[in-house]
Scaffold this active site. Structure first.
Site, PDB file in Angstrom:
ATOM      1  N   TYR A 193      -1.333  60.375  96.082  1.00 36.86           N
ATOM      2  CA  TYR A 193      -2.283  59.666  96.948  1.00 36.86           C
ATOM      3  C   TYR A 193      -1.966  58.175  97.006  1.00 36.86           C
ATOM      4  O   TYR A 193      -1.949  57.566  98.080  1.00 36.86           O
ATOM      5  CB  TYR A 193      -3.719  59.858  96.455  1.00 36.86           C
ATOM      6  CG  TYR A 193      -4.332  61.178  96.818  1.00 36.86           C
ATOM      7  CD1 TYR A 193      -4.646  61.491  98.133  1.00 36.86           C
ATOM      8  CD2 TYR A 193      -4.624  62.118  95.837  1.00 36.86           C
ATOM      9  CE1 TYR A 193      -5.228  62.700  98.468  1.00 36.86           C
ATOM     10  CE2 TYR A 193      -5.199  63.334  96.157  1.00 36.86           C
ATOM     11  CZ  TYR A 193      -5.502  63.624  97.472  1.00 36.86           C
ATOM     12  OH  TYR A 193      -6.067  64.833  97.805  1.00 36.86           O
ATOM     13  N   LYS A 207      -0.945  69.060 100.294  1.00 40.58           N
ATOM     14  CA  LYS A 207      -0.017  68.216  99.547  1.00 40.58           C
ATOM     15  C   LYS A 207      -0.064  68.610  98.079  1.00 40.58           C
ATOM     16  O   LYS A 207      -1.072  69.181  97.621  1.00 40.58           O
ATOM     17  CB  LYS A 207      -0.349  66.737  99.758  1.00 40.58           C
ATOM     18  CG  LYS A 207      -1.743  66.305  99.253  1.00 40.58           C
ATOM     19  CD  LYS A 207      -1.753  66.024  97.785  1.00 40.58           C
ATOM     20  CE  LYS A 207      -3.100  66.152  97.175  1.00 40.58           C
ATOM     21  NZ  LYS A 207      -3.070  66.427  95.728  1.00 40.58           N
TER      22      LYS A 207
END
Length: 388
Positions: A236, A148
């Protein structure tokens, strides 16, 4: 699958190893010779090494060396069969250390197409390189797990998803917290209604970026980083909030939150305060920063209880407390968080073996980049609400 603790426990919680030893001792006393015992029923053993899916790790930076590679060493269904790096000496040294047979450079990367020992590829490169190497790996016939954030732009993410479909291969994004035991447990409690109807989620994620520290230096360079703090660390809290909400927002808004004269942020944003609203009436807000002391936390408020996770996305020490009313809270228990790295690669291996959807597919990565870019559009206009 039986976990390692269950593997070592027999009926009544007694250790199988101790029970087997006691039985063998009894047999030895009876016969005068050591006696081995059969394998206990119901034990789910790891796959033998050669039956595990083979993985190439692409990019051997600090995260790959310190987290990804140790994760493979704990995995039950995945093994490393190749390393790809622009530094041949480093790749060779690591390959010898971990018993990895083959190494490739970025110049001969496409040769992996002929390597039958590579089933899956883990892209652990800077964000600006994600789309290129993911698409090349998919065209080489490999399944791909990409770190990511998925890519620099929505268009790159869409091209990656299209390439996976054209190649008939799995594409996943490495959102490790979806495999982290405490996050899984909190998600379960939310889904089962233990908190009542969810009303509000808040999340913060950031650290004070040091441009002299090599693992942070590239994050301040937009061509490599793709974006700023929201791409790298804020994602996140964003992804965690969406995981717990289990629904899509209908609007977002954001404002930039960092010193505009800070020389670190010539090409990327150094902080963002964001907000999301949902059709159910749930709302979420949070912050992302390269300017404040390191931290990662998420708190989810329901109509009858709340759970505070702090830290929420740490590599090794996540914690959570359940609160009802004004009580001081009780700890939420789960397995050690370090299992997330092994669970993530094994989860992807299982999905590829069974040809079933991966828990964190490319479409999830595309969704998050689309939302982040909408937040940037909002911030560019002073925080206007953007429909999504």
């Amino acid at each position: 699958m039986m976990d390692r603790r269950q593997l070592l426990l027999g009926a009544g919680g007694l250790p199988l190893v101790a029970s087997a030893a006691a039985t063998a001792q009894t047999a030895a006393q009876t016969t005068g010779k050591a006696a081995g015992q059969p394998l206990p029923n119901g034990v789910d053993l790891p796959e033998p090494p050669k039956k595990r899916l083979g993985w190439a790790v692409v990019g051997l930076g600090s995260y790959a060396i310190n987290q990804v590679i140790p994760g493979f060493l704990q995995a039950d269904e995945s093994r490393m069969t190749a390393f790809v790096s622009g530094n041949p000496a480093k790749a060779k040294d690591l390959a010898e250390r971990y018993g990895v047979a083959k190494t490739y450079g970025y110049d001969d990367f496409d040769k992996i197409a002929a390597d039958k020992d590579i089933d899956c590829v883990y892209i652990v490169l800077p964000v600006g390189l994600h789309a290129e190497y993911t698409i090349r790996a998919l065209k080489a016939g490999k399944h791909v797990l990409c770190e990511k954030p998925m890519a620099s732009t929505v268009e790159e993410c869409e091209a990656m998803v299209a390439a996976a479909k054209a190649a008939n291969r799995q594409l996943g994004v490495a959102y490790r917290v979806h495999f982290e035991p405490l996050n899984i447990e909190v998600k379960r409690r939310c889904k089962q209604g233990e908190l009542g109807d969810l009303r509000y989620i808040t999340g913060d994620a950031g650290f004070n970026a040091d441009p002299q520290y090599p693992p942070m230096k590239w994050r301040l360079d937009k061509p490599l980083a793709g974006g700023g703090s929201m791409y790298d660390i804020g994602i996140y809290a964003l992804n965690g909030a969406l995981m717990l909400a289990d629904q899509m927002p209908d609007s977002v808004s954001a404002v930039y939150a960092y010193p505009k004269d800070d020389p670190r942020f010539k090409t990327v944003e150094g902080g963002l305060n964001w907000r999301m609203t949902f059709p159910s009436g749930l709302s979420a807000q949070g912050s992302s920063s390269y300017c404040y002391a390191g931290g990662s936390r998420i708190k989810v408020f329901g109509a009858s209880a709340a759970i505070n996770m702090d830290p929420a996305s740490d590599y090794y020490d996540n914690r959570a407390n359940l609160h009802r009313g004004w009580d001081p809270g009780t700890p939420v228990r789960a397995a050690p968080p370090y299992t997330q790295f092994a669970a993530q690669v094994d989860g992807f291996s299982q999905a590829t073996r069974s040809n079933t959807p991966h828990r964190t597919p490319g479409e999830m990565g595309l969704r998050d980049i689309r939302l982040i870019q909408a937040m940037y559009r909002s911030a560019d206009q002073g925080g206007v609400v953007v429909k999504v």
